[in-house]
Design an enzyme around this catalytic site. Structure first.
Site, PDB file in Angstrom:
ATOM      1  N   ARG A   3       5.301  10.454 -11.613  1.00 48.78           N
ATOM      2  CA  ARG A   3       4.147  10.144 -12.456  1.00 48.78           C
ATOM      3  C   ARG A   3       3.362  11.430 -12.722  1.00 48.78           C
ATOM      4  O   ARG A   3       3.303  12.331 -11.900  1.00 48.78           O
ATOM      5  CB  ARG A   3       3.236   9.122 -11.776  1.00 48.78           C
ATOM      6  N   TYR A  36      10.408   8.699 -16.841  1.00 49.94           N
ATOM      7  CA  TYR A  36      10.277   8.337 -15.422  1.00 49.94           C
ATOM      8  C   TYR A  36       9.564   6.988 -15.272  1.00 49.94           C
ATOM      9  O   TYR A  36       8.552   6.732 -15.932  1.00 49.94           O
ATOM     10  CB  TYR A  36       9.525   9.429 -14.642  1.00 49.94           C
ATOM     11  N   GLY A  44       7.362   5.288 -13.392  1.00 52.84           N
ATOM     12  CA  GLY A  44       5.920   5.061 -13.341  1.00 52.84           C
ATOM     13  C   GLY A  44       5.221   5.389 -14.656  1.00 52.84           C
ATOM     14  O   GLY A  44       4.127   4.899 -14.936  1.00 52.84           O
ATOM     15  N   LYS A  96       2.729   0.072 -13.263  1.00 48.84           N
ATOM     16  CA  LYS A  96       1.397   0.603 -12.938  1.00 48.84           C
ATOM     17  C   LYS A  96       0.448   0.493 -14.138  1.00 48.84           C
ATOM     18  O   LYS A  96      -0.747   0.230 -13.976  1.00 48.84           O
ATOM     19  CB  LYS A  96       1.498   2.060 -12.499  1.00 48.84           C
ATOM     20  N   HIS A 107      -2.861  -2.737  -5.759  1.00 53.29           N
ATOM     21  CA  HIS A 107      -1.649  -1.990  -5.412  1.00 53.29           C
ATOM     22  C   HIS A 107      -1.209  -2.422  -4.013  1.00 53.29           C
ATOM     23  O   HIS A 107      -1.360  -1.675  -3.052  1.00 53.29           O
ATOM     24  CB  HIS A 107      -1.983  -0.488  -5.455  1.00 53.29           C
ATOM     25  N   SER A 165       1.140   5.396  -2.993  1.00 49.22           N
ATOM     26  CA  SER A 165       2.562   5.548  -3.319  1.00 49.22           C
ATOM     27  C   SER A 165       3.291   6.349  -2.245  1.00 49.22           C
ATOM     28  O   SER A 165       2.782   7.348  -1.751  1.00 49.22           O
ATOM     29  CB  SER A 165       2.716   6.250  -4.666  1.00 49.22           C
ATOM     30  N   ALA A 166       4.472   5.866  -1.894  1.00 45.74           N
ATOM     31  CA  ALA A 166       5.340   6.498  -0.899  1.00 45.74           C
ATOM     32  C   ALA A 166       4.718   6.546   0.501  1.00 45.74           C
ATOM     33  O   ALA A 166       4.935   7.474   1.271  1.00 45.74           O
ATOM     34  CB  ALA A 166       5.794   7.886  -1.357  1.00 45.74           C
ATOM     35  N   CYS A 167       3.932   5.518   0.832  1.00 46.63           N
ATOM     36  CA  CYS A 167       3.331   5.434   2.171  1.00 46.63           C
ATOM     37  C   CYS A 167       3.766   4.180   2.932  1.00 46.63           C
ATOM     38  O   CYS A 167       3.148   3.802   3.920  1.00 46.63           O
ATOM     39  CB  CYS A 167       1.814   5.490   2.082  1.00 46.63           C
ATOM     40  N   GLY A 168       4.804   3.501   2.445  1.00 48.04           N
ATOM     41  CA  GLY A 168       5.384   2.446   3.276  1.00 48.04           C
ATOM     42  C   GLY A 168       5.247   1.005   2.813  1.00 48.04           C
ATOM     43  O   GLY A 168       5.515   0.092   3.598  1.00 48.04           O
ATOM     44  N   LYS A 169       4.873   0.744   1.571  1.00 49.38           N
ATOM     45  CA  LYS A 169       4.745  -0.652   1.116  1.00 49.38           C
ATOM     46  C   LYS A 169       6.092  -1.365   1.109  1.00 49.38           C
ATOM     47  O   LYS A 169       6.230  -2.452   1.679  1.00 49.38           O
ATOM     48  CB  LYS A 169       4.137  -0.727  -0.308  1.00 49.38           C
ATOM     49  N   THR A 170       7.082  -0.761   0.447  1.00 46.84           N
ATOM     50  CA  THR A 170       8.381  -1.424   0.335  1.00 46.84           C
ATOM     51  C   THR A 170       8.957  -1.684   1.729  1.00 46.84           C
ATOM     52  O   THR A 170       9.513  -2.746   1.995  1.00 46.84           O
ATOM     53  CB  THR A 170       9.336  -0.569  -0.524  1.00 46.84           C
ATOM     54  N   ASP A 220       4.870  -4.083  -4.196  1.00 45.87           N
ATOM     55  CA  ASP A 220       4.057  -3.033  -4.823  1.00 45.87           C
ATOM     56  C   ASP A 220       2.735  -3.515  -5.416  1.00 45.87           C
ATOM     57  O   ASP A 220       1.743  -2.811  -5.334  1.00 45.87           O
ATOM     58  CB  ASP A 220       4.887  -2.344  -5.916  1.00 45.87           C
ATOM     59  N   ASN A 230      11.518  12.275  -4.777  1.00 39.85           N
ATOM     60  CA  ASN A 230      11.017  11.036  -5.391  1.00 39.85           C
ATOM     61  C   ASN A 230      12.153  10.284  -6.085  1.00 39.85           C
ATOM     62  O   ASN A 230      11.923   9.554  -7.043  1.00 39.85           O
ATOM     63  CB  ASN A 230       9.887  11.342  -6.374  1.00 39.85           C
ATOM     64  N   ARG A 274      14.732   7.351  -6.812  1.00 39.51           N
ATOM     65  CA  ARG A 274      14.344   5.938  -6.740  1.00 39.51           C
ATOM     66  C   ARG A 274      15.511   5.004  -6.969  1.00 39.51           C
ATOM     67  O   ARG A 274      16.485   5.351  -7.628  1.00 39.51           O
ATOM     68  CB  ARG A 274      13.305   5.669  -7.854  1.00 39.51           C
ATOM     69  N   TYR A 311       8.439   1.475  11.080  1.00 37.70           N
ATOM     70  CA  TYR A 311       9.450   0.567  10.525  1.00 37.70           C
ATOM     71  C   TYR A 311       9.430  -0.796  11.236  1.00 37.70           C
ATOM     72  O   TYR A 311       8.370  -1.414  11.332  1.00 37.70           O
ATOM     73  CB  TYR A 311      10.827   1.238  10.566  1.00 37.70           C
TER      74      TYR A 311
END
Ligand code: GDP
Ligand code: PGA
Ligand code: MN
Length: 608
Positions: A89, A238, A240, A247, A267, A289-294, A314, A389, A391, A515
């Protein structure tokens, strides 16, 4: 059939319709398509229906052209490499456009650039659009993608139509949203969110196209007009930046609609957690973003008897029910657009199972055997040509632990909201906030180390209030006020927590295994929701677990004291920094109750 009016006919000219029946489009959609075709001058129009057949047709074309290639080890999985200049993004080129600047940004202190919200005036937008969009689709096909965010026709769902000249976007939108003509039946003649996307490289192309990935990195612009429910995206393919349902619509535009209509667009992942006794709780969690949601949304519990099922990974659209006063959440998306590096059978087996078929991998590496590869997938290093990044885009329905209610139009009732980020120092594994208001304050103070999901260079801890900094659709002070206003008599407010999986030791090692082990933290949270006594210790920032209350059975070597400590020195410094942030960044837009929470917390820290 709808009748096409004369203006539309004139605008369409003799443009061929390669697929679909223009007469089947509702009149407002006809006008939208015709108007934008006149502006962007594609060589023809293709109205998508979202079917398998359509997807196969486009995939075949892209494989032939070399943009996609099959990952031979799986069924219907494809890999794609972007121009290396188009991998994340681009926050610096993402704008909100409103007449009044302060509808978008806060009244920051003098000389202070707003960190939340990026404002452009309607006049400037006109100039920017005029220098990009006229003729931008020359020689390309304009795809018309009708899509629903949320189950088609559901009470919380919303409809959009995206125009794009990128077939990669068509294929990805099919995974990430519900693309179907049923959308037109539901829509009738009502309004919809207008999404206009172009890779920004009309034919004949003057630049060299790298990796068969047309884009125009120097001219990128992603602009939102909330009052008009309109999104313009130029120059980037891309996800995002180009999958406008995600988003752009589901957060930046939807947060505006949500403010007007009294609901929330956040979010957040949504997960269902079932305890060994069989009782289920639903939790929503906001991490940058990229801090563990998925990962959290699909967690495989290490504690016996526990079950986690994923509703969304997300974005959450949430609304209080008039019947029972609880907060109900839907996942507006239909797929996962996940960070590949770090995703493995060990860390996130459910994500791995989800993307065994019908998925698109972007900027990952490929092995000689036709498998995907990235860092953290296996112990052995096979190839380094993946981007941090990189995906995967995979259909949510393929997730083995997708919740049976994930498409329930009414949503699922949320008991707890969790905030979190990457905090290498000072912040304990978990704490409970003292009230809805204190929870909002804690969310407003959210910070995290920057990641590869956006263009930020290097690692530094940055403010990311409510994990919404890059996605704020309007004035952040008003957004906080909206959260405050949600607390009303008769409503059951979720409890608010803060977690940190990323605290590090002096040697720079993670103090918590994370995890699947995060279920131990969820266990404590659910015990708190249940009102179990004697498991919490009050601190200046909230309630942390007592040492015995966290189930550490079978887990060796956790330095609990270090992991849970709330160091006075750290928090005293943080209080000063946060106060400075909120005063200079939110300024007079900061709601008084939040200012009060800030002052109370500062006092508690000083009294430590
Ligand atoms: P999202 O973008 O918020 O959905 O984040 P992801 O779930 O995709 O995770 C982003 C990165 O953080 C990946 O590399 C993960 O492996 C890593 N990650 C996720 N959860 C944890 C955790 O509990 N501990 C650690 N150390 N890393 C994690
Ligand atoms: P995410 O964001 O890391 O929160 O999944 C996707 C994006 O970069 O747009
Ligand atoms: Mn994710």
């Amino acid at each position: 059939y709808y009748v096409i009016n004369e203006v539309v006919v004139k605008r369409l000219g003799h443009l061929p319709i390669y697929k679909g029946d223009f007469h089947l489009l509702p009149p407002k959609v006809q006008r939208f398509v015709a108007e934008k075709a006149e502006l962007m001058r594609p060589r023809g129009i293709y109205i998508c229906d979202g079917t398998e057949h359509e997807s196969e047709e486009i995939v075949d074309k892209l494989v032939e052209r070399g943009m996609l290639s099959p990952l031979k080890a799986y069924h219907n999985n494809y890999i794609c490499r972007t121009d290396p200049k188009d991998v994340a993004r681009v926050e610096s080129k993402t704008w909100m456009v409103t007449n009044d600047k302060y509808d978008t940004v806060c009244r920051t202190a003098e000389g202070v650039e707003p960190l939340m919200g990026h404002w452009m005036s309607p006049n400037d937008l006109s100039t920017e659009l005029d220098s990009r969009f006229p003729g931008c689709m020359a020689g390309r096909i304009m795809y018309v993608i009708p899509f629903s965010m949320g189950p088609v026709g559901g009470p919380l769902s919303k409809i959009g139509v995206q125009l794009t000249d990128s077939n990669y976007v068509v294929l990805s939108m099919r995974i990430m949203t519900r693309v179907t003509h049923e959308v037109f039946d539901v829509l009738g003649n009502s309004d919809f969110t207008r999404c206009i996307h172009s890779v920004g490289l009309p034919r004949p192309v003057k630049q060299r196209v790298i990796n068969h990935w047309p884009c125009n990195p120097d001219r990128v612009l992603i602009a939102h007009r909330p009052p008009e429910r309109e999104i313009w995206s130029f120059g980037s393919g891309y996800g995002g930046n180009s999958l406008l349902g995600k988003k752009c619509f589901a957060l930046r535009i939807a947060s505006n609609i949500a403010k007007d209509e009294g609901w929330m667009a956040e979010h957040m992942l949504i997960m269902g957690v079932t305890r060994p006794c069989g009782q289920e709780h639903f939790i929503a969690a906001a991490f940058p973003s990229a801090c563990g949601k998925t990962n959290l949304a699909m967690l495989e519990p290490t504690l016996p008897g526990w079950k986690v099922r994923c509703v969304g990974d997300d974005i959450a659209w949430m609304k209080f029910s008039k019947e029972d006063g609880r907060l109900y959440a839907i996942n507006p998306e239909a797929g996962f657009f996940g960070v590949a590096p770090g995703t493995s059978k060990k860390t996130n087996p459910m994500a791995v199972a989800t993307f065994q078929a019908n998925s698109i991998f972007t900027n990952v590496a490929e092995t000689a055997d036709g498998e995907y590869y990235w860092e953290g997938l296996e112990d052995e290093v096979k190839d380094k040509s993946y981007h941090p990044n990189s995906r995967f885009a995979a259909p949510a329905r393929q997730c083995p632990i997708i919740h049976p209610k994930w498409e329930d139009p009414q949503g699922v009732p949320i008991d707890a909201i969790i905030f979190g980020g990457r905090r290498p120092a000072g912040v304990p594994l978990v704490f409970e906030t003292n009230s809805w208001l204190h929870g909002i304050y804690t969310g407003a103070c959210l910070k995290s180390e920057t990641t590869a999901a956006a263009e930020h260079k290097g690692k530094s801890v940055m403010h990311d209030p409510m994990a919404m900094r890059p996605f704020m659709g309007y004035n952040f002070g008003k957004y906080l006020q909206h959260w405050i206003d949600l607390e009303q008599p008769g409503r059951i407010m979720p409890k608010i927590y803060h977690v940190n999986w990323f605290r590090k030791s002096a040697e720079g090692k993670f103090l918590w295994p994370g995890y699947g082990e995060n279920i131990r933290v969820i266990d404590w949270i659910i015990k708190r929701l249940d009102g179990v006594e004697g498991i919490g210790k009050e601190t200046a920032i909230g309630t942390v677990p007592t040492p015995e209350s966290l189930n550490l059975d079978g887990l060796d070597g956790v330095k609990l004291d270090e992991l849970m400590s709330v160091p006075k020195e750290y928090w005293a410094e943080d209080a000063v920094e946060v106060k400075n942030f909120l005063t200079t960044q939110v300024g007079e837009d900061l709601p008084a109750p939040i200012r009060n929470e800030m002052e109370q917390q500062e006092k508690r820290i000083n009294d430590m």
